[in-house]
Design a protein around this motif. Structure first.
Motif, short mmCIF file in Angstrom:
data_model
loop_
_atom_site.label_atom_id
_atom_site.label_comp_id
_atom_site.label_asym_id
_atom_site.label_seq_id
_atom_site.Cartn_x
_atom_site.Cartn_y
_atom_site.Cartn_z
N ALA A 123 81.48 -11.16 79.23
CA ALA A 123 80.40 -10.52 78.47
C ALA A 123 79.36 -9.98 79.45
O ALA A 123 79.00 -10.66 80.41
N VAL A 124 78.91 -8.77 79.21
CA VAL A 124 77.84 -8.15 80.00
C VAL A 124 76.69 -7.82 79.05
O VAL A 124 76.91 -7.29 77.95
N ALA A 125 75.48 -8.12 79.47
CA ALA A 125 74.32 -7.98 78.59
C ALA A 125 73.82 -6.55 78.50
O ALA A 125 73.55 -5.91 79.52
N SER A 126 73.68 -6.06 77.27
CA SER A 126 72.93 -4.83 77.04
C SER A 126 71.44 -5.14 76.91
O SER A 126 70.58 -4.29 77.13
N ALA A 127 71.13 -6.38 76.54
CA ALA A 127 69.76 -6.90 76.49
C ALA A 127 69.83 -8.39 76.80
O ALA A 127 70.80 -9.07 76.44
N ILE A 128 68.81 -8.88 77.49
CA ILE A 128 68.72 -10.30 77.83
C ILE A 128 67.58 -10.86 76.99
O ILE A 128 66.41 -10.51 77.18
N SER A 152 60.15 -11.05 74.67
CA SER A 152 61.29 -11.95 74.57
C SER A 152 62.59 -11.22 74.88
O SER A 152 63.67 -11.71 74.57
N ARG A 153 62.49 -10.04 75.53
CA ARG A 153 63.68 -9.22 75.76
C ARG A 153 63.51 -8.41 77.04
O ARG A 153 62.45 -7.81 77.28
N HIS A 154 64.53 -8.40 77.87
CA HIS A 154 64.60 -7.51 79.04
C HIS A 154 65.83 -6.64 78.89
O HIS A 154 66.89 -7.10 78.45
N LEU A 155 65.70 -5.37 79.29
CA LEU A 155 66.79 -4.42 79.17
C LEU A 155 67.34 -4.08 80.55
O LEU A 155 66.65 -3.46 81.36
N PRO A 156 68.57 -4.47 80.84
CA PRO A 156 69.19 -4.07 82.10
C PRO A 156 69.36 -2.56 82.14
O PRO A 156 69.34 -1.88 81.11
N PRO A 157 69.52 -1.98 83.35
CA PRO A 157 69.75 -0.54 83.46
C PRO A 157 71.01 -0.16 82.71
O PRO A 157 72.11 -0.62 83.04
N GLN A 158 70.85 0.68 81.68
CA GLN A 158 71.97 0.91 80.77
C GLN A 158 73.17 1.59 81.41
O GLN A 158 74.31 1.12 81.22
N PRO A 159 73.00 2.65 82.19
CA PRO A 159 74.21 3.26 82.78
C PRO A 159 74.99 2.28 83.63
O PRO A 159 76.22 2.20 83.56
N LEU A 160 74.29 1.49 84.45
CA LEU A 160 74.96 0.51 85.30
C LEU A 160 75.61 -0.57 84.46
O LEU A 160 76.76 -0.96 84.70
N GLY A 161 74.88 -1.10 83.49
CA GLY A 161 75.43 -2.15 82.65
C GLY A 161 76.67 -1.71 81.91
O GLY A 161 77.67 -2.45 81.84
N ARG A 162 76.64 -0.51 81.36
CA ARG A 162 77.82 0.00 80.64
C ARG A 162 79.01 0.17 81.58
O ARG A 162 80.16 -0.15 81.22
N PRO A 218 65.67 -4.36 88.99
CA PRO A 218 66.60 -4.34 87.84
C PRO A 218 67.42 -5.61 87.81
O PRO A 218 67.63 -6.28 88.83
N VAL A 219 67.91 -5.94 86.62
CA VAL A 219 68.65 -7.18 86.44
C VAL A 219 69.84 -6.93 85.52
O VAL A 219 69.78 -6.11 84.60
#
Length: 264
Positions: A123-128, A152-162, A218-219
């Motif tokens: 599983a890879v997070a779209s949101a933490i 209560s939410r952090h957003l990883p860099p979307q292009p990298l995460g995807r 970024p995370v």
């Protein structure tokens, strides 16, 4: 933290315990040049040491790629508080030494939301998401952000995460950070209803993300699934399988990040 603007040259991976640290380090060591991976444990005061892939690698080892990346894999302790403290200390120490990190990854095993994310999968997070940070009211749970006290939410860099999710063949969605692991079907259903599309539950991601965010970095969060979120059935857990999946996932991670092939 919407994206990365330069190639990743120094990577900090934060796990909870030594078994996760060794599994992730083994995967990275299989993909990087010798000496590019070190392990650390600020939680127990152990210094960073070079990682030898042969010590813990599981399964076939891919041929090394000369990627211009150095990775430190840290066992930071269990829970969001320990994770935040040890991540912040590692980031500060690297900054003071003139070797700051470019990307932080929270990693380890965790629970998957069945049936979409079964045991052994990634599983890879779209949101933490800090799933239990807030207040319980007569009308239900209210996240801390809605109370006006932070996020209560952090957003990883979307292009990298995807991209990472695609290369790792991973489920991509919110990963929930909890301080108390779910132990009932009712609680699992409540979390799934409150966080549509949630793929996994673990205990450290939000703490790591808080420290990374405070440092302007970024995370990502990567989890492999040892058990289903729901009734606590230790006999059904597959920790060894999840650790092997963690090694395999981190063997693919440098390529997924598109790290350059020149030595840096």
């Amino acid at each position: 933290m919407s994206g990365t603007t330069s190639p990743v040259r120094r990577l900090l991976v934060v796990t909870a315990v030594a078994a996760e640290r060794e599994a992730a380090a083994a995967g990275l060591a299989s993909a990087l040049v010798p000496g590019a991976v070190t392990t650390d444990s600020l939680a127990d005061g152990a210094p960073a040491t070079p990682f030898e892939a042969a010590a813990t690698a599981t399964g076939p080892t891919p041929a090394p790629h000369p990627l211009a990346l150095h990775a430190t894999v840290l066992a930071g302790g269990v829970g969001p508080g320990a994770a935040a403290a040890t991540t912040a200390a590692a980031l500060a120490r690297a900054e003071a030494a003139g070797r700051p990190y470019d990307l932080v990854v929270s990693a380890g095993i965790g629970g998957g939301f069945a049936p979409a994310v079964p045991v052994g999968s990634v599983a890879v997070a779209s949101a933490i998401v800090a799933a239990d940070l807030g207040a319980q009211t007569p009308d239900g749970f209210v996240p801390v952000a809605e109370l006006g006290f932070g996020t209560s939410r952090h957003l990883p860099p979307q292009p990298l995460g995807r991209t990472v999710a695609e290369v790792l063949a991973a489920a991509y969605g919110p990963v929930l950070t909890v301080s108390t692991v779910t132990g009932s079907a009712e609680r699992a259903a409540e979390l799934a209803d409150r966080h549509p599309g949630a793929v996994a539950e673990a205990m450290e991601g939000f703490g790591v993300a808080e420290a990374a965010g405070a440092a302007g970095l970024p995370v990502l969060e990567i989890r492999t699934v040892s058990n289903a979120v729901g009734p606590r059935d230790r006999a059904a857990w597959r920790i060894g399988e999840a650790l092997e999946a963690l090694t395999a996932a981190f063997g693919k991670l440098p390529g997924a990040m598109g790290v350059g092939t020149e030595h840096g």
